[in-house]
Design an enzyme around this catalytic site. Structure first.
Site, mmCIF file in Angstrom:
data_model
loop_
_atom_site.group_PDB
_atom_site.id
_atom_site.type_symbol
_atom_site.label_atom_id
_atom_site.label_comp_id
_atom_site.label_asym_id
_atom_site.label_seq_id
_atom_site.Cartn_x
_atom_site.Cartn_y
_atom_site.Cartn_z
ATOM 1 N N ASN A 9 29.882 34.836 44.681
ATOM 2 C CA ASN A 9 31.482 35.454 43.696
ATOM 3 C C ASN A 9 32.637 35.066 44.704
ATOM 4 O O ASN A 9 32.375 34.189 45.837
ATOM 5 C CB ASN A 9 31.148 36.539 44.201
ATOM 6 C CG ASN A 9 30.838 37.659 45.105
ATOM 7 O OD1 ASN A 9 30.560 36.965 46.482
ATOM 8 N ND2 ASN A 9 30.249 39.150 44.645
ATOM 9 N N ASP A 198 22.734 39.076 34.568
ATOM 10 C CA ASP A 198 23.920 39.432 36.061
ATOM 11 C C ASP A 198 24.697 38.933 35.763
ATOM 12 O O ASP A 198 26.096 39.761 36.761
ATOM 13 C CB ASP A 198 22.937 38.100 36.867
ATOM 14 C CG ASP A 198 23.697 38.776 38.031
ATOM 15 O OD1 ASP A 198 23.590 40.034 39.174
ATOM 16 O OD2 ASP A 198 24.491 38.179 38.440
#
Length: 325
Positions: A9, A198
């Site tokens: 991320n 996810d």
């Protein structure tokens, strides 16, 4: 393999879905390798279930992930694979265990995808290992049946939702299943599905708390039915429960046969993901309380609270047992 920016991320933490995909790849190698170890009809292994998986420590860009798998139990038609994930900092040499996972695979014939083949038995070092494996097998079999029976829910869009409500953070992703997503038999890799799940769960968590979030754990992921190449899948996620520092998100995958298939939409996969909110320094932050509006939302909140308290009690019991040893 080394963790790269597209695995993580914006804060540099590796996506839980990336790790889940690596775990499944290890299982997808070892299970058919075992099932084809004896003379007989050739097969591939289909992922049927992933037991609860805790993300023990975050993994970061630049670290090396080492994934190892071992077959720990075989029933007549299924294989239990236990996978360990270790991260290595190649600058300092420091290593740490980040994940431990248990997966169940079913061997399917290459000639007939609806035919489940028999699994060659493994040799156990002790009789207790076989007995413990059989107990785990019976428990997961019962849980899969119970989960499938409560899989009728759908997520509907909400107009102008209030912040911190279920409707405000819920999210869906639509994906056309292509050849690169599939096994030799033309069905979706379990790891591909888990990575998409996810991603959706992460969007729900980020929408709710507006901070950096990481996957803390994944409850059992049940693969109820195979997803074929050419299907359009809808991955949907919604917040079900919040504690002071964690968020539980229900995620399910519905498949629409799109090419040469008269079948209607069906529920293919379901699971609960737990996320935590982190500061820029990587420390846990308080999570905004989920605002429930409908009776169904309140019921799901209480069910999530029950799962949270059960997991917390189990973790405390394990810590006390470890301290006594």
């Amino acid at each position: 393999r080394i963790m790269r920016p597209d695995d993580a991320n914006i804060a540099g933490n590796v996506h839980g879905g990336t790790i889940l995909k690596m775990i499944e790849e290890a299982g997808a190698i070892i299970s058919p390798r075992h099932c084809n170890s004896q003379a007989g009809e050739p097969c591939v292994a289909a992922l049927a279930r992933v037991e609860r998986t805790d993300f023990l420590s975050p993994m970061c860009i630049g670290e090396v992930a080492n994934v190892s798998a071992e077959i720990t139990y075989t029933s007549r038609h299924s294989v239990e694979v236990q996978v360990n994930v270790m991260s290595e900092n190649i600058l300092t040499g420091a290593k740490k265990v980040t994940n431990k996972a248990t997966l169940w695979y079913v061997p399917l014939s290459l000639k007939n995808v609806n035919k489940v083949l028999e699994v060659p038995p493994i040799q156990y070092a002790r009789k207790e290992q076989e007995d413990e494996g059989k107990k785990r097998y019976e428990e997961q079999k019962l849980d899969r049946l119970e989960t499938k029976q409560r899989n009728g829910d759908v997520i509907l869009p909400v107009i102008n939702p209030e912040p911190h409500t279920v409707g405000y953070s819920q999210s869906s992703l639509i994906h056309l299943v292509g050849p690169s997503d599939c096994t030799l038999l033309g069905f979706v890799h379990g790891g591909v599905t888990m990575k998409l799940m996810d991603e959706v769960a992460g969007i729900v968590a980020a929408r709710h708390c507006k901070t950096n979030i990481v996957t803390a754990s994944v409850d059992a992921i049940n693969f109820h039915e195979k997803i074929k190449k050419g299907c359009v899948i809808t991955v949907s996620g919604r917040m079900t429960f919040t504690s002071n520092k964690s968020m539980e998100i229900e995620v399910f995958v519905d498949a629409d046969p799109f090419v040469d298939e008269p079948r209607e939409r069906y529920r293919a996969v379901s699971a609960f993901f737990t996320y935590v909110s982190l500061s820029k320094e990587g420390k846990p932050l308080a999570v905004p309380q989920l605002l429930t509006e409908t009776e169904d939302e309140k019921r799901r909140f209480e069910e999530g609270k029950g799962r949270y308290l059960q997991t917390k009690a189990k973790r405390q019991a394990q810590m006390q047992q470890a301290a006594q040893q």
